[in-house]
Motif scaffolding. Structure first.
Motif, short mmCIF file in Angstrom:
data_model
loop_
_atom_site.label_atom_id
_atom_site.label_comp_id
_atom_site.label_asym_id
_atom_site.label_seq_id
_atom_site.Cartn_x
_atom_site.Cartn_y
_atom_site.Cartn_z
N HIS A 1 0.73 -1.33 -0.17
CA HIS A 1 -0.22 0.09 0.10
C HIS A 1 0.94 1.39 -0.42
O HIS A 1 0.42 2.10 -0.84
CB HIS A 1 -0.76 0.15 1.54
N GLU A 2 2.05 1.14 1.09
CA GLU A 2 2.32 2.86 0.46
C GLU A 2 3.69 2.58 -0.28
O GLU A 2 3.56 3.86 -0.76
CB GLU A 2 3.88 2.44 2.43
N ALA A 3 4.11 1.41 -1.34
CA ALA A 3 4.78 1.59 -2.27
C ALA A 3 3.96 2.35 -3.35
O ALA A 3 4.69 2.52 -4.53
CB ALA A 3 4.79 0.23 -2.62
N GLY A 4 2.15 2.05 -3.36
CA GLY A 4 1.65 2.23 -4.11
C GLY A 4 1.08 1.20 -5.41
O GLY A 4 0.55 1.29 -6.28
N ARG A 5 1.51 0.18 -4.45
CA ARG A 5 1.08 -1.07 -4.86
C ARG A 5 -0.08 -1.35 -5.57
O ARG A 5 -0.97 -1.55 -6.30
CB ARG A 5 1.75 -1.72 -5.51
N ILE A 6 -0.74 -1.43 -4.04
CA ILE A 6 -1.80 -1.62 -3.91
C ILE A 6 -2.63 -0.96 -2.60
O ILE A 6 -2.49 0.22 -2.76
CB ILE A 6 -2.15 -3.29 -3.31
N ARG A 7 -4.18 -0.80 -2.55
CA ARG A 7 -4.80 -0.05 -1.70
C ARG A 7 -4.97 -1.11 -0.68
O ARG A 7 -5.90 -1.97 -1.46
CB ARG A 7 -6.05 0.73 -1.63
N ALA A 8 -4.85 -0.65 0.66
CA ALA A 8 -5.61 -2.33 1.37
C ALA A 8 -5.54 -1.58 3.05
O ALA A 8 -5.42 -0.46 3.38
CB ALA A 8 -4.28 -2.80 1.83
N THR A 9 -6.61 -1.98 3.89
CA THR A 9 -6.93 -2.08 5.08
C THR A 9 -6.74 -3.23 6.14
O THR A 9 -7.46 -4.38 5.16
CB THR A 9 -7.80 -1.14 5.05
N GLU A 10 -6.92 -3.30 6.96
CA GLU A 10 -7.37 -5.15 7.80
C GLU A 10 -8.55 -4.65 9.16
O GLU A 10 -8.36 -3.49 9.50
CB GLU A 10 -6.09 -5.59 8.68
N ILE A 11 -9.95 -5.32 8.68
CA ILE A 11 -9.96 -5.37 10.22
C ILE A 11 -10.47 -6.25 10.76
O ILE A 11 -10.43 -7.62 10.68
CB ILE A 11 -11.67 -5.89 9.52
N ARG A 12 -10.42 -5.72 12.11
CA ARG A 12 -10.02 -6.62 13.61
C ARG A 12 -11.36 -6.79 14.45
O ARG A 12 -11.29 -5.86 14.78
CB ARG A 12 -8.90 -6.25 14.48
N GLY A 13 -11.74 -8.33 14.75
CA GLY A 13 -12.67 -8.11 15.48
C GLY A 13 -12.22 -9.03 16.87
O GLY A 13 -10.89 -10.06 16.89
N SER A 14 -12.82 -9.30 17.66
CA SER A 14 -12.49 -10.07 18.53
C SER A 14 -13.26 -11.47 18.24
O SER A 14 -13.68 -11.76 17.31
CB SER A 14 -12.59 -9.60 20.07
N ASP A 15 -13.67 -12.17 19.23
CA ASP A 15 -13.96 -13.73 19.45
C ASP A 15 -16.03 -13.52 19.21
O ASP A 15 -16.27 -12.29 19.05
CB ASP A 15 -14.58 -14.71 20.68
N TYR A 16 -15.77 -14.29 17.91
CA TYR A 16 -17.71 -14.47 17.15
C TYR A 16 -18.34 -14.00 17.71
O TYR A 16 -18.33 -15.98 18.30
CB TYR A 16 -16.79 -14.20 15.26
N TYR A 17 -20.20 -14.04 17.80
CA TYR A 17 -21.03 -14.41 17.97
C TYR A 17 -21.70 -14.17 16.97
O TYR A 17 -21.86 -13.27 16.67
CB TYR A 17 -21.14 -14.68 19.48
#
Length: 303
Positions: free
Chosen positions: A139-155
């Motif tokens: 992303h920082e090199a301009g090759r892609i656009r990216a993000t990450e989504i983090r959650g805790s234990d799902y229900y």
């Protein structure tokens, strides 16, 4: 409306694809089996096959990584799949939204925020940390656009059989039988509602303010297993539940025969001390809020 490629149709991918379809998008769901919800274009593919994923992703606006190999296979399965996702994101120009988790933080003191270092020494969790590091570098090199989504234990509705608040919790609760937990039952713990995960991923893929950093899914106040059981019982009108912790030596012994149970030793730290997710950054930036716990529990029990 745009083209959205959802890779994986498990407990998060299914919610995500369904919500995108409701919004009128073209949705392509990629799995090994070729399954997926009605209305989606269903593609059977090996995610590690870069050429195939590039082909499927051509013309996509957003690419979502909702894949989740078995924990005991992370070291072997994740690296080739991660490389394939990066190649597809770069070739297509699609925004790359990764479904992450909290494991790379390792043991922490106090609420978890997105600026914590990914310092877990566990080799499996280091794989996940490296995936984000590689995506961020691209992303920082301009090759892609990216993000990450983090959650805790799902229900929530559609939670997998690995969910701590799934059938193993709700079936005995409805029957008035003791609920057996592999973890201490009176330790505060953050639980993340599955539809909120999907909503967060959709927002992150569409809003450039989300790109180039990780975000925590809006998550309600931490509750103990006992408190969650009590609130579930109130929702369905069941008697006050009995919640008991299994002795840890028994859990360890069971792990000798089950790869999944055997992995629990690596995450025990998450349940022997308060485990609290701070999602205020996403909530403040995007005006989001977690689904109220009792509303989420009703949907979980009705689902």
């Amino acid at each position: 409306m745009g083209k959205h490629v959802v890779v994986g149709s498990g407990q998060v991918g299914a919610h995500l694809a369904g919500k995108l379809l409701t919004q009128g998008h073209e949705v392509v769901v990629v799995t090994r089996s070729g399954g997926g919800p009605a209305g989606a274009v269903k593609v059977a593919a090996d995610v590690a096959d870069q050429a195939r994923l590039i082909e499927v992703t051509r013309g996509a606006d957003v690419l979502y990584n909702c894949v989740n190999p078995k924990y005991h296979r992370w070291l072997t399965d994740w690296p080739p799949m991660a490389a394939s996702f990066l190649a597809a994101a770069q070739a297509s120009g699609a925004v790359y939204v990764m479904l992450g988790n909290l494991y790379p933080y390792g043991p922490v003191t106090g609420p978890m925020t997105e600026d914590l270092p990914l310092s877990s020494p566990n080799p499996k969790f280091r794989v996940r940390a490296q995936m984000w590091a590689d995506a961020l570098a691209a992303h920082e090199a301009g090759r892609i656009r990216a993000t990450e989504i983090r959650g805790s234990d799902y229900y929530g509705p559609g939670a997998s059989d690995q969910s701590y608040l799934g059938d193993r919790f709700t079936v005995p609760l409805r029957a008035g039988k003791p609920i057996m937990s592999p973890w201490p039952v009176d330790m505060p713990h953050s639980f993340t509602y599955l539809p909120d995960v999907a909503d967060t991923m959709i927002t992150a893929g569409a809003d450039e303010r989300a790109w180039g950093r990780p975000w925590h899914v809006p998550t309600a106040e931490p509750l103990t297993f006992r408190q969650m059981a009590q609130r579930m019982a109130a929702v369905v009108g069941a008697p006050a539940p009995r919640v008991r912790a299994m002795p840890w030596p028994l859990v360890r012994a069971a792990g000798l025969f089950s790869p999944m149970l055997g992995e629990l030793r690596h995450v025990r730290y998450q349940f022997t001390a308060p485990y609290v997710l701070d999602s205020s950054a996403f909530q403040r930036t995007f005006g989001a809020a977690p689904t109220p716990v009792d509303t989420a529990l009703k949907a979980t029990l009705d689902g």
